[in-house]
Design a protein around this motif. Sequence first.
Motif, short mmCIF file in Angstrom:
data_model
loop_
_atom_site.label_atom_id
_atom_site.label_comp_id
_atom_site.label_asym_id
_atom_site.label_seq_id
_atom_site.Cartn_x
_atom_site.Cartn_y
_atom_site.Cartn_z
N GLN A 2 46.11 46.07 14.74
CA GLN A 2 44.66 46.06 14.87
C GLN A 2 44.26 45.25 16.11
O GLN A 2 44.64 44.09 16.26
N LEU A 3 43.50 45.89 17.00
CA LEU A 3 43.00 45.22 18.20
C LEU A 3 41.52 45.50 18.37
O LEU A 3 41.00 46.52 17.92
N THR A 4 40.83 44.58 19.05
CA THR A 4 39.43 44.83 19.41
C THR A 4 39.38 45.82 20.57
O THR A 4 40.37 46.04 21.29
N GLY A 5 38.19 46.37 20.81
CA GLY A 5 38.03 47.27 21.94
C GLY A 5 38.37 46.61 23.25
O GLY A 5 39.00 47.21 24.13
N ALA A 6 37.98 45.33 23.41
CA ALA A 6 38.29 44.61 24.64
C ALA A 6 39.79 44.45 24.82
O ALA A 6 40.32 44.60 25.94
N TYR A 24 33.08 41.97 38.71
CA TYR A 24 32.06 40.93 38.61
C TYR A 24 31.58 40.90 37.17
O TYR A 24 31.17 41.93 36.64
N PRO A 25 31.65 39.74 36.51
CA PRO A 25 31.33 39.71 35.08
C PRO A 25 29.83 39.69 34.79
O PRO A 25 29.01 39.52 35.69
N GLY A 26 29.49 39.86 33.52
CA GLY A 26 28.11 39.80 33.06
C GLY A 26 28.11 39.86 31.55
O GLY A 26 29.16 40.00 30.90
N GLY A 27 26.94 39.78 30.96
CA GLY A 27 26.83 39.67 29.51
C GLY A 27 27.49 40.79 28.74
O GLY A 27 28.24 40.55 27.78
N ALA A 28 27.25 42.03 29.14
CA ALA A 28 27.75 43.17 28.35
C ALA A 28 29.26 43.29 28.39
O ALA A 28 29.87 43.84 27.47
N ILE A 29 29.88 42.79 29.46
CA ILE A 29 31.33 42.96 29.63
C ILE A 29 32.09 41.67 29.32
O ILE A 29 33.29 41.56 29.58
N VAL A 32 35.48 41.82 27.43
CA VAL A 32 36.59 42.30 28.25
C VAL A 32 37.09 41.18 29.17
O VAL A 32 38.30 40.96 29.32
N TYR A 33 36.15 40.44 29.77
CA TYR A 33 36.56 39.34 30.65
C TYR A 33 37.26 38.22 29.89
O TYR A 33 38.16 37.56 30.42
N TYR A 37 41.02 36.99 30.83
CA TYR A 37 41.41 35.59 31.04
C TYR A 37 42.74 35.28 30.35
O TYR A 37 43.60 34.59 30.90
N LYS A 38 42.91 35.85 29.17
CA LYS A 38 44.14 35.60 28.40
C LYS A 38 45.35 36.31 29.01
O LYS A 38 46.49 35.97 28.70
N HIS A 39 45.10 37.29 29.88
CA HIS A 39 46.20 38.06 30.49
C HIS A 39 46.23 37.87 32.01
O HIS A 39 46.73 38.73 32.73
N LYS A 40 45.69 36.73 32.48
CA LYS A 40 45.58 36.54 33.93
C LYS A 40 46.92 36.44 34.63
O LYS A 40 47.00 36.62 35.84
#
Length: 559
Positions: A2-6, A24-29, A32-33, A37-40
């Motif tokens: 089981q994984l989230t969409g992100a 470039y990040p923002g609220g809706a994404i 995913v960001y 970060y966890k896979h940088k």
Amino acid sequence: MQLTGAQIVIECLKEQGVDTVFGYPGGAILNVYDELYKHKNEIRHVLTSHEQGASHAADGYARSTGKVGVCLATSGPGATNLVTGIATAYMDSVPIVAITCNVGVPLLGKDSFQEIDIAGVTMPITKHNYIVKDVTKLADTIRKAFEIAKKGRPGPVLVDIPKDVTAQKTEYQAKEPVAVQRDTGRITEEDLQTALKLIREAKKPYVFVGGGAVISGASEDLREFVDKIDAPVCDSLMGKGAFDGTDPRYTGMLGMHGTKTSNYGVSECDLLIAIGVRFSDRVLGNAKKFANQAKILQLDVDPAEINKNIVVTASVIGDVKEILGRLNAQLAPMEHKEWMDHILAYKEKYPLTYHPEGLSGPYIVEQVYRMTKGEAIMVTEVGQHQMWTAQYYRYAKPRTLLTSGGLGTMGYGLGAAIGAQVANPDKQVVNIAGDGCFRMNMNEVATAVREKLPLIQVVINNHVLGMVRQWQNLFYEARYSATVLNDSVDFVKLAEAMGATGIRVTTREEFTDAFQKALDSKTPVVLDCIINCDDKVWPMVAPGAAISEVFCEEDLDNK
């Protein structure tokens, strides 16, 4: 599992072998960001100064490698800021996947904060696009996006994901990427035999090469084909490097700013073999007069390009590398000595020339060629400097000129140069810009500095919008409406303010010294090169004229 969409987004990127994304990040994404970060350590994220820079960087990454470039943006203005870059990639058949995130599904269609129907906006400028409202379909949609971007004639695909879908969970199972096969289904023996008959009967064949030959990796097959049929070769702007620009058979670019040799030769040939070209208006000039004494054989992967802009005698539809391989297998060596001698005499009579004194665009490009030994990845913005870079740098290999050919996007180059330098850390990347273009996305100098990229930004600064001014001078009685950039912008100070090295040059000697410093530097360098505002691109074909009516400065002086 089981994984989230992100999480699924990141896992699918890893499945596809993606090592770098631009965004470039923002609220809706944000979801995913957070996973990014966890896979940088597995996927490098390059934070650009503007989303348009991210889309151009993904484009430059793709053009320079042949891989799919990836860019990310949030909803609303973040997504719409990608549009110019997506359109640029679409016009030049560049495989990119743009991933945007939107407002949650319950908020769609309600004019919610930062909501835009980005799938609707980009429908005309993508090969395909998706809005994924069901998390169970997310993984397969992303996989399909990469497949479509690469398949046949490449191009951009957009995947829009509502924010709540990135948070929802579903079962995920890893899959191997689909191997994209060369498009050969439409290649018929009948079409090949027709092509072979035309080639064998021709007394004055000419080969015209476009971007399709670069995309398909057909350079070696093309060289063998040209050697077998003993023909001269010209190219489009997008075809640079598909055929070795240092080869004696090569005659330069065709069309509005093509060489006299190519324009005269194509106007006199009896068979024009067009390989991976779309016959754009900048090549054709007056379409009714284009190669009207010749039969035309077109080889292209896209059936929509056949007879679209010009009616051809015959065609073979399919991957051009595959087509050339099959033609080569059935061709015996030919000889067209008289025709080749005629074309080589044109080359000797009509070389590209420019004023021998002072700093100029052509001199700068030639000096860059000499000092990089022809081994740089050259990137351009759009305008006079773009044409000089196409004319005076000799491209021996494919994927070494990255430029916006179809859309003509001012502001393309610096973002694309960042993408190319990230993808090719061991190569020297040089972006050639005019001062008008550089102003549009010069904020990306900060990105290059942050990423510690050793790219070189050359600004050919004439304090005008040079190409538009050239047209105003030649065709609008020198009415320079809104093309004079008579302000006090200092590109050297601007470069230094963003952490780069800035050097102003006004002479040939200063340019050589400054460019050597830039080559030796491990950080971004901006060279502000001051040239005359009335320098022009020669040769030229006037709008509506036949390409055989090509003229240069001396022709005007002799009238």
